[in-house]
Structure formats: structure tokens, C-alpha cells
Design an enzyme around this catalytic site. Structure first.
Site, short mmCIF file in Angstrom:
data_model
loop_
_atom_site.label_atom_id
_atom_site.label_comp_id
_atom_site.label_asym_id
_atom_site.label_seq_id
_atom_site.Cartn_x
_atom_site.Cartn_y
_atom_site.Cartn_z
N GLU A 119 -0.22 -16.57 0.90
CA GLU A 119 -0.19 -15.42 -0.01
C GLU A 119 1.10 -14.64 0.12
O GLU A 119 1.73 -14.62 1.20
CB GLU A 119 -1.36 -14.48 0.34
CG GLU A 119 -2.50 -14.50 -0.65
CD GLU A 119 -2.20 -13.80 -1.97
OE1 GLU A 119 -1.09 -13.98 -2.52
OE2 GLU A 119 -3.08 -13.10 -2.47
N ASP A 123 -2.89 -6.26 0.11
CA ASP A 123 -2.84 -4.82 -0.07
C ASP A 123 -4.22 -4.26 0.29
O ASP A 123 -4.53 -4.10 1.48
CB ASP A 123 -2.44 -4.58 -1.54
CG ASP A 123 -2.13 -3.15 -1.89
OD1 ASP A 123 -1.83 -2.38 -0.98
OD2 ASP A 123 -2.21 -2.79 -3.07
N LYS A 151 0.23 -4.93 3.77
CA LYS A 151 0.22 -3.45 3.66
C LYS A 151 -1.03 -2.96 4.36
O LYS A 151 -2.00 -2.53 3.72
CB LYS A 151 0.15 -3.05 2.18
CG LYS A 151 1.48 -2.89 1.51
CD LYS A 151 1.29 -2.23 0.16
CE LYS A 151 2.47 -2.53 -0.74
NZ LYS A 151 2.26 -2.09 -2.12
N VAL A 173 6.79 -2.98 -3.60
CA VAL A 173 7.94 -3.83 -3.32
C VAL A 173 8.08 -4.94 -4.35
O VAL A 173 7.12 -5.29 -5.04
CB VAL A 173 7.86 -4.44 -1.90
CG1 VAL A 173 8.01 -3.37 -0.85
CG2 VAL A 173 6.56 -5.23 -1.69
P1 IMP Z 1 -5.16 -6.55 -3.12
O1 IMP Z 1 -6.32 -7.23 -3.79
O2 IMP Z 1 -5.24 -5.05 -3.27
O3 IMP Z 1 -4.97 -6.97 -1.69
O4 IMP Z 1 -3.90 -6.89 -3.97
C1 IMP Z 1 -3.15 -7.99 -3.81
C2 IMP Z 1 -2.28 -8.19 -5.02
O5 IMP Z 1 -1.73 -6.94 -5.50
C3 IMP Z 1 -1.08 -9.00 -4.67
O6 IMP Z 1 -1.36 -10.38 -4.79
C4 IMP Z 1 -0.05 -8.52 -5.66
O7 IMP Z 1 -0.18 -9.22 -6.87
C5 IMP Z 1 -0.40 -7.08 -5.90
N1 IMP Z 1 0.44 -6.15 -5.12
C6 IMP Z 1 0.05 -5.29 -4.17
N2 IMP Z 1 1.06 -4.58 -3.68
C7 IMP Z 1 2.16 -5.01 -4.34
C8 IMP Z 1 3.56 -4.65 -4.27
O8 IMP Z 1 4.00 -3.78 -3.50
N3 IMP Z 1 4.38 -5.32 -5.10
C9 IMP Z 1 3.93 -6.27 -5.97
N4 IMP Z 1 2.66 -6.64 -6.06
C10 IMP Z 1 1.78 -6.01 -5.26
MG MG Z 2 -0.41 -11.71 -6.10
#
Ligand code: IMP
Ligand code: MG
Length: 201
Positions: A119, A123, A151, A173
Site C-alpha cells: 500500500e 490513514d 499516518k 502528501v
Molecule cells: P484510509 O482508509 O483513511 O486509511 O485512507 C487511505 C487512502 O486515503 C489512501 O489509499 C489514499 O488514497 C488516501 N490518502 C490518505 N492520506 C493521503 C495523503 O496524504 N495523500 C494522498 N492520499 C491520501
Molecule cells: Mg490509495
């Protein structure tokens, strides 16, 4: 083939996105740092999967592509690669509520195989949590996660991350696979978006 006219070609949709420097607040992780860490991860993975059962690396499109292709060059144990694409429901691309839909499924059968998901960034953790849930129903021999960026402070659900490249602060980012409106994935470094210049959706 080289065409002199190519340099004067115009891509209208690129007009407002021509220069990444406009959106770059700072370089968070340089190309050199990325490559050094990715090489270390490759060594670690090669060691851990020395006796793997038909190791399969799964890249989640599209953000993970650069990471996968650099990482696999440092993995010395035999492995195959496959790709899947998902779209997450939620608000814009910043938030995910954990419900994912597969838009492109794997070609490979993962049953009884050692599977490592590659991955770009984790986040809230919602996306990877539901990918893990979904893939585990297909009964792989093992299922682990390797993320380039973590993150950690944004985590909403606990997810087991076996390999992590960098823990990063809560900043948006781009570069090295991560896009701004689909552009700039090709940048060799990870940059922080200047939120005064770019509206994160
Ligand atoms: P999560 O489900 O919140 O963990 O989100 C993951 C997805 O959010 C990643 O695969 C990215 O597509 C997007 N994402 C989260 N933070 C960033 C960032 O800082 N830059 C670009 N995409 C991000
Ligand atoms: Mg993604």
C-alpha cells in the site's frame, strides 16, 4: 521516436496543474531516503519470506505502483505480483468510511498462498481494514500489510501493519505514487501539499 512538435503540445486539463512546485510546501521524504528505506524493507521481507508458500504481492492501484515496482527489485525470494483497485465510499478522497468496492479484482487465486499487500499510505485504516476482511475470506495461507507511509495519529481502526516505511505527520502528501487530481504520481519524492494553493477534496 522523437517528435520536435511534441514539446509544444498542449494538454488543456494540465493548464492549471503544470508545475508541481506550485503545490509543494516542502519535501517530506527525499528520493534518496525513499530508496534507502525501500531497500531495507526488501531485505526484511526477503528474510521473512524465505520459506514462503508461493508469495504473492498485491498492489492496490493506483497509489502503490511506484512503491511495488521499487520494492520488488529488492525482494530476492520468488514472488508473483497482482493488482486490485478499490474505490472507497466517503467524503472526497480524504475520508473513507471503511466501505470499499472492488473496481478491479485480482487475477490470481490467493487460497493457500502467502500474501503481502503493498500500500502507499494508511490513514484512518478503514480502507485497508476492509481489504483485509475481504481477502481473508479467500483463505490465503497468510495475509500481511506493507505500507510505505503510515499516518499513525489519524488511525480510527486498528490494523496490523507488518512492514512500514515511514511514520508521517498528519499532513496531506503527494508524489511517489500519490496524486493530486491524478497528476504528479511520477515525482520521485514525497511532498507536503501547500493547502493555500491546492484544495484537498
Ligand atoms: P484510509 O482508509 O483513511 O486509511 O485512507 C487511505 C487512502 O486515503 C489512501 O489509499 C489514499 O488514497 C488516501 N490518502 C490518505 N492520506 C493521503 C495523503 O496524504 N495523500 C494522498 N492520499 C491520501
Ligand atoms: Mg490509495
Amino acid at each position: 521516436m522523437k517528435r520536435a512538435a511534441a514539446s509544444t503540445m498542449k494538454f488543456p486539463e494540465m493548464d492549471s496543474m503544470q508545475d508541481y512546485r506550485k503545490y509543494l510546501k516542502e519535501v517530506l521524504i527525499s528520493a534518496e531516503e525513499l530508496q534507502k528505506r525501500i531497500a531495507e524493507l526488501g531485505v526484511e521481507i526477503s528474510r521473512d519470506y524465505a520459506d514462503a508458500q508461493r508469495l504473492l504481492l498485491i498492489c492496490i492501484l493506483r497509489g502503490g505502483v511506484l512503491f511495488l515496482t521499487d520494492l520488488m527489485r529488492h525482494i530476492t525470494v520468488p514472488h508473483a505480483v497482482d493488482f486490485m483497485a478499490i474505490s472507497s465510499y466517503g467524503v472526497g478522497n480524504r475520508q473513507s468510511d471503511g466501505h470499499v468496492r472492488i473496481t478491479l479484482d485480482l487475477t490470481a487465486d490467493i487460497r493457500s498462498r502467502d500474501v503481502l499487500i503493498v500500500e502507499d499510505i494508511i490513514d484512518s485504516g478503514n480502507t485497508i481494514a476492509s481489504v483485509l476482511e475481504l481477502l481473508s475470506t479467500r483463505k490465503p495461507a497468510s495475509l500481511q500489510v506493507c505500507t510505505l507511509l503510515d499516518k499513525a495519529e489519524r488511525r480510527e481502526v486498528e490494523v496490523p501493519i507488518r512492514y512500514s516505511g515511514f511514520i508521517i505527520p498528519n499532513k496531506f502528501v503527494f508524489g511517489y505514487g500519490l496524486d493530486l487530481d491524478e497528476y504528479f504520481r511520477n515525482l520521485p519524492f514525497i511532498g507536503v501539499v501547500d493547502l493555500d494553493k491546492y484544495q484537498v477534496k
